[in-house]
Design a protein around this motif. Sequence first.
Motif, PDB file in Angstrom:
ATOM      1  N   TRP A 146       0.829  -1.192   0.000  1.00 26.59           N
ATOM      2  CA  TRP A 146       0.000   0.000   0.000  1.00 26.59           C
ATOM      3  C   TRP A 146       0.873   1.256   0.000  1.00 26.59           C
ATOM      4  O   TRP A 146       1.911   1.301   0.661  1.00 26.59           O
ATOM      5  CB  TRP A 146      -0.899   0.014   1.228  1.00 26.59           C
ATOM      6  N   ALA A 147       0.448   2.275  -0.738  1.00 28.54           N
ATOM      7  CA  ALA A 147       1.111   3.581  -0.700  1.00 28.54           C
ATOM      8  C   ALA A 147       0.711   4.293   0.589  1.00 28.54           C
ATOM      9  O   ALA A 147      -0.448   4.244   1.009  1.00 28.54           O
ATOM     10  CB  ALA A 147       0.715   4.423  -1.910  1.00 28.54           C
ATOM     11  N   ALA A 148       1.671   4.965   1.219  1.00 26.79           N
ATOM     12  CA  ALA A 148       1.431   5.545   2.543  1.00 26.79           C
ATOM     13  C   ALA A 148       1.725   7.032   2.560  1.00 26.79           C
ATOM     14  O   ALA A 148       2.698   7.504   1.962  1.00 26.79           O
ATOM     15  CB  ALA A 148       2.290   4.837   3.586  1.00 26.79           C
ATOM     16  N   THR A 149       0.884   7.771   3.285  1.00 28.25           N
ATOM     17  CA  THR A 149       1.085   9.199   3.531  1.00 28.25           C
ATOM     18  C   THR A 149       0.804   9.477   4.992  1.00 28.25           C
ATOM     19  O   THR A 149      -0.260   9.081   5.514  1.00 28.25           O
ATOM     20  CB  THR A 149       0.123  10.052   2.665  1.00 28.25           C
ATOM     21  N   GLN A 150       1.731  10.138   5.655  1.00 34.95           N
ATOM     22  CA  GLN A 150       1.497  10.531   7.038  1.00 34.95           C
ATOM     23  C   GLN A 150       0.498  11.688   7.056  1.00 34.95           C
ATOM     24  O   GLN A 150       0.586  12.605   6.255  1.00 34.95           O
ATOM     25  CB  GLN A 150       2.811  10.962   7.689  1.00 34.95           C
ATOM     26  N   VAL A 151      -0.465  11.616   7.992  1.00 34.37           N
ATOM     27  CA  VAL A 151      -1.523  12.624   8.056  1.00 34.37           C
ATOM     28  C   VAL A 151      -1.793  13.031   9.497  1.00 34.37           C
ATOM     29  O   VAL A 151      -1.402  12.343  10.439  1.00 34.37           O
ATOM     30  CB  VAL A 151      -2.830  12.108   7.403  1.00 34.37           C
ATOM     31  N   ARG A 152      -2.477  14.162   9.621  1.00 29.37           N
ATOM     32  CA  ARG A 152      -2.894  14.582  10.954  1.00 29.37           C
ATOM     33  C   ARG A 152      -4.122  15.478  10.857  1.00 29.37           C
ATOM     34  O   ARG A 152      -4.430  16.040   9.808  1.00 29.37           O
ATOM     35  CB  ARG A 152      -1.776  15.343  11.664  1.00 29.37           C
ATOM     36  N   THR A 153      -4.844  15.560  11.953  1.00 26.93           N
ATOM     37  CA  THR A 153      -5.861  16.574  12.157  1.00 26.93           C
ATOM     38  C   THR A 153      -5.441  17.344  13.405  1.00 26.93           C
ATOM     39  O   THR A 153      -4.343  17.136  13.940  1.00 26.93           O
ATOM     40  CB  THR A 153      -7.251  15.943  12.345  1.00 26.93           C
ATOM     41  N   SER A 154      -6.293  18.219  13.891  1.00 26.11           N
ATOM     42  CA  SER A 154      -5.928  18.997  15.077  1.00 26.11           C
ATOM     43  C   SER A 154      -5.802  18.138  16.328  1.00 26.11           C
ATOM     44  O   SER A 154      -5.119  18.526  17.282  1.00 26.11           O
ATOM     45  CB  SER A 154      -6.975  20.098  15.316  1.00 26.11           C
ATOM     46  N   LYS A 155      -6.443  16.945  16.318  1.00 27.85           N
ATOM     47  CA  LYS A 155      -6.442  16.109  17.519  1.00 27.85           C
ATOM     48  C   LYS A 155      -5.935  14.697  17.292  1.00 27.85           C
ATOM     49  O   LYS A 155      -5.970  13.877  18.211  1.00 27.85           O
ATOM     50  CB  LYS A 155      -7.863  16.038  18.092  1.00 27.85           C
ATOM     51  N   THR A 156      -5.472  14.396  16.085  1.00 24.74           N
ATOM     52  CA  THR A 156      -5.033  13.036  15.793  1.00 24.74           C
ATOM     53  C   THR A 156      -3.762  13.048  14.968  1.00 24.74           C
ATOM     54  O   THR A 156      -3.426  14.031  14.304  1.00 24.74           O
ATOM     55  CB  THR A 156      -6.098  12.247  15.009  1.00 24.74           C
ATOM     56  N   VAL A 157      -3.077  11.921  15.019  1.00 23.81           N
ATOM     57  CA  VAL A 157      -1.973  11.658  14.108  1.00 23.81           C
ATOM     58  C   VAL A 157      -2.292  10.346  13.420  1.00 23.81           C
ATOM     59  O   VAL A 157      -2.921   9.461  14.020  1.00 23.81           O
ATOM     60  CB  VAL A 157      -0.633  11.602  14.864  1.00 23.81           C
ATOM     61  N   GLY A 158      -1.919  10.228  12.145  1.00 23.28           N
ATOM     62  CA  GLY A 158      -2.356   9.026  11.460  1.00 23.28           C
ATOM     63  C   GLY A 158      -1.580   8.691  10.208  1.00 23.28           C
ATOM     64  O   GLY A 158      -0.607   9.361   9.834  1.00 23.28           O
ATOM     65  N   LEU A 159      -2.041   7.624   9.570  1.00 18.82           N
ATOM     66  CA  LEU A 159      -1.421   7.123   8.354  1.00 18.82           C
ATOM     67  C   LEU A 159      -2.517   6.809   7.353  1.00 18.82           C
ATOM     68  O   LEU A 159      -3.460   6.068   7.650  1.00 18.82           O
ATOM     69  CB  LEU A 159      -0.621   5.850   8.652  1.00 18.82           C
ATOM     70  N   LYS A 160      -2.399   7.386   6.159  1.00 19.01           N
ATOM     71  CA  LYS A 160      -3.336   7.109   5.070  1.00 19.01           C
ATOM     72  C   LYS A 160      -2.693   6.132   4.103  1.00 19.01           C
ATOM     73  O   LYS A 160      -1.602   6.372   3.586  1.00 19.01           O
ATOM     74  CB  LYS A 160      -3.716   8.394   4.339  1.00 19.01           C
ATOM     75  N   LEU A 161      -3.384   5.031   3.841  1.00 18.27           N
ATOM     76  CA  LEU A 161      -2.924   3.990   2.924  1.00 18.27           C
ATOM     77  C   LEU A 161      -3.857   3.945   1.723  1.00 18.27           C
ATOM     78  O   LEU A 161      -5.081   4.012   1.882  1.00 18.27           O
ATOM     79  CB  LEU A 161      -2.920   2.633   3.618  1.00 18.27           C
ATOM     80  N   THR A 162      -3.286   3.797   0.534  1.00 22.06           N
ATOM     81  CA  THR A 162      -4.099   3.726  -0.670  1.00 22.06           C
ATOM     82  C   THR A 162      -3.665   2.555  -1.545  1.00 22.06           C
ATOM     83  O   THR A 162      -2.491   2.213  -1.623  1.00 22.06           O
ATOM     84  CB  THR A 162      -4.021   5.026  -1.495  1.00 22.06           C
ATOM     85  N   TYR A 163      -4.657   1.959  -2.192  1.00 19.12           N
ATOM     86  CA  TYR A 163      -4.416   0.855  -3.126  1.00 19.12           C
ATOM     87  C   TYR A 163      -5.581   0.825  -4.107  1.00 19.12           C
ATOM     88  O   TYR A 163      -6.739   1.016  -3.708  1.00 19.12           O
ATOM     89  CB  TYR A 163      -4.321  -0.482  -2.392  1.00 19.12           C
ATOM     90  N   THR A 164      -5.294   0.600  -5.384  1.00 15.60           N
ATOM     91  CA  THR A 164      -6.345   0.467  -6.386  1.00 15.60           C
ATOM     92  C   THR A 164      -6.455  -0.991  -6.804  1.00 15.60           C
ATOM     93  O   THR A 164      -5.508  -1.575  -7.343  1.00 15.60           O
ATOM     94  CB  THR A 164      -6.073   1.359  -7.608  1.00 15.60           C
TER      95      THR A 164
END
Length: 402
Positions: free
Chosen positions: A149-167
Amino acid sequence: MRVLRWCLALSSIAGVLALPAAASAQGGLSIKKTGFGAVNDQAVAKYTLSNRHHVSASIITYGGILQSVRVPDRRGKLANVTLGFSDIRGYTSPAYVKSNPYFGAIIGRYGNRIAKGRFALDGNQYSLDINNDPNSLHGGYGGFNTKLWAATQVRTSKTVGLKLTYTSPAGEGCMTNLASTPPCTTGFPGTVPVTVVYTLDNNDNLRIGYTATTNAPTVLNLTNHAYWNLAGEGSGTIYDQQLKLNADRYTPVDSTLIPTGTLARVSGTPMDFRKFHSIGARIRDNFQQLVFGRGYDHNWVLNRKGNSTGLVQAAVLRDPGSGRVLTMSTDQPGIQFYSGNFLDGTLYGARGRQYREGDGLALETQHFPDSPNHSNFPSTVLRPGQIYRTATVLKFSVEHGH
């Protein structure tokens, strides 16, 4: 479409921002990227999300696998409470591929079983890999658990996270070069771009959000297949841990673990987890459903008020010894409770401990197994122009005695 009515929009997704490649922190929240080996000469990365309570979740890009979840016990001692391996070799070893327990993986295109690997949609017939004879299981031989999966580190004002994408390409779910009897010919219809976002907050909530679209009518049922042991990975069986399920009914299965189509009452059976029960207390009962599954391997129908479609508590798992508690909430109609019946001792986990029968359990939020073949089950059909969205929240906490 009923599948969409079960969905909950991921909060603040429109405001997700990319993080720098280096670890970033806000309010005790951080994310760290490290290497995790390679598959077919392609690098696999591990991303570890952490909060100010030292709760952490590690995700690898191979299979989108939830590789480790570390949480404190009532004395503040941290332990990893999900089964898995310390490097990629564990997830690609011959022993793992043969037994394929799906530790921590994103499951798709279709979580759980489809009877005889066959279903009809809009008058067309589709066939899938038979990888769990005589049925198709978790997307077939080349399911989402095997993808990088392709990965991008992400965040909101109250969270930290990881976005994974696959087609997922049209025809996935049918690997004609592998033995499948009868052979598959079509796979799943439609090209399906999928996004899965793991987020962690400072309230010890780990959220898994799924989004997908399609360019042709298809069926879709996504989940995560983490195995939990709240006493700690490799510590022994989960039979003394206690489970509560928010469900008055379940879907009984035949001897091949395919639902019969009925929604049976749990009352008066070992399937009744409306109050806390130790997992091992009734697992050896001479109850036909437990005989079929060699233990628990069934879907429970979650209770809801009216036509509500938001998050509802699905399950609470607690370990009296450590005090750790896992509460799962979801917008899905069902949850599959699997008591690790087919762990056979051939795999050794992150601490080098042997994984035997009952050493971990899975709680898979989902639509019902074999839904494409049961018109009375909530629909899993996704059509062009529609958006599949669903979320599950894992809340970790501690009990200091009861």
